[in-house]
Design an enzyme around this catalytic site. Structure first.
Site, PDB file in Angstrom:
ATOM      1  N   LYS A   1     -37.566  33.804 -22.299  1.00 17.04           N
ATOM      2  CA  LYS A   1     -37.165  33.319 -20.981  1.00 17.04           C
ATOM      3  C   LYS A   1     -37.793  34.237 -19.940  1.00 17.04           C
ATOM      4  CE  LYS A   1     -33.626  33.093 -17.520  1.00 17.04           C
ATOM      5  NZ  LYS A   1     -32.394  33.712 -17.000  1.00 17.04           N
TER       6      LYS A   1
ATOM      7  N   TYR B   1     -36.275  38.223 -23.081  1.00 19.62           N
ATOM      8  CA  TYR B   1     -35.867  37.887 -21.719  1.00 19.62           C
ATOM      9  C   TYR B   1     -36.642  38.785 -20.762  1.00 19.62           C
ATOM     10  CZ  TYR B   1     -32.440  37.020 -17.888  1.00 19.62           C
ATOM     11  OH  TYR B   1     -31.812  36.684 -16.705  1.00 19.62           O
TER      12      TYR B   1
END
Length: 315
Positions: free
Chosen positions: A169, A141
């Site tokens: 992400k 992330y």
């Protein structure tokens, strides 16, 4: 217990679930159930709990574990559930990953430990350590505004060699960075590249990304699913119509105040106005009141009216 199967790569719209709260340590359970059903009815391809939109750093550990268990039970394998395990203590990340696995989640997601800033070499060592110890697939992330460090593309490439690290992400909002990721990962098509900022979701899907983890999909899930599908199909006329609606949401609901949590307050206020869940925010942040809340209601009504008008024109 049912576990949502994790596609390889994971594609589509995976909304980062807000955490409906009654107070600092009590879930709005009925609101959570309504929110999950609302999102799934909109065609979302997955759910991401305990991310930035979920206020994860401000929630007690007990609440985090309860949220994971309740969400997985409610979803019951209909879509993959991704669980954020970001923490400054690796032991707490691993403990939450274990709860996620036992509850039936499909994957875990981890941003770099915040406060102290790790080097790129330390990120490689840390994530290999975590990936060796979790039983679920792991997504990286990238959230440099909150963690003070960004995964360099070469670091992502190195970590992708671990069989348990399956995607990333990116919430940097940097389209050039995302394009560099797409380029360096072009020989690993099963490695999922997802974007956070909804304003550039169509753009990154067109450049080879796999989808969006978009906060606005808590409110209007079907809109973001349609935008993703239009980008997948390279339907530029439809993208133009839907992109305007996404920007309408972003400019009206996320900017009512100038504070750093204006986006989150706007999403929760809109969900409250729609009767889906409570808009309480965990301390130290406060929900919109008075004029700000009324402004959200007014903007929400205008957005819905504009969406209906655009949809009628496009039919």
């Amino acid at each position: 217990m049912k576990t949502g199967t994790l596609p390889s790569p994971l594609r589509g719209i995976i909304p980062p679930l807000v955490t409906p709260l009654l107070d600092n340590d009590t879930l709005d359970v009925e609101g959570l159930e309504r929110l999950i059903e609302h999102i799934l009815a909109g065609g979302a391809h997955g759910l991401f709990v305990l991310g930035t939109t979920g206020e994860a750093p401000n929630l007690s550990y007990n609440l985090r574990h309860e949220l994971v268990q309740r969400t997985c039970a409610q979803v019951a394998g209909r879509v993959p559930v991704l669980v954020g395990i970001t923490d400054t203590a690796v032991s707490e990340s691993l403990r939450l990953a274990q709860t996620a696995a036992e509850a039936g989640a499909a994957a875990v997601v981890s941003a770099p430990p915040y406060y102290y800033t790790p080097s790129q070499a330390e990120l490689v060592t840390y994530y290999n350590y975590v990936a060796d110890r979790v039983t679920l697939p792991l997504f990286l992330y990238n959230m440099p505004s909150h963690t003070k460090v960004s995964f360099e593309p070469a670091t992502v490439k190195a970590l992708s060699e671990h069989k348990n690290i399956v995607g990333l992400k990116d919430s940097s909002g940097n389209s050039v960075y995302f394009q560099m990721l797409c380029n360096i990962m072009r020989d690993q098509p099963d490695f999922s590249l997802l974007v956070g900022p909804e304003e550039i979701t169509a753009e990154v899907v067109l450049m080879g990304g796999h989808g969006g983890v978009n906060g606005g999909a808590n409110i209007f899930p079907h809109l973001y699913v349609e935008l993703y599908e239009a980008a997948q199909n390279q339907n530029f006329e439809q993208i133009s119509i839907l992109q305007q609606q996404v920007l309408d949401i972003s400019s009206r609901l996320y900017t009512v105040s100038k504070c750093g949590t204006s986006y989150l307050k706007g999403v929760k206020a809109a969900l409250s106005a729609l009767g889906i869940c409570n808009d309480f925010l965990a301390e130290p942040h406060q929900r919109f009141q008075g004029a700000e809340k009324e402004k959200i209601k007014s903007h929400l009504a205008e957005i819905k009216s504009n969406m209906q008008r655009a949809n009628s024109v496009s039919l």
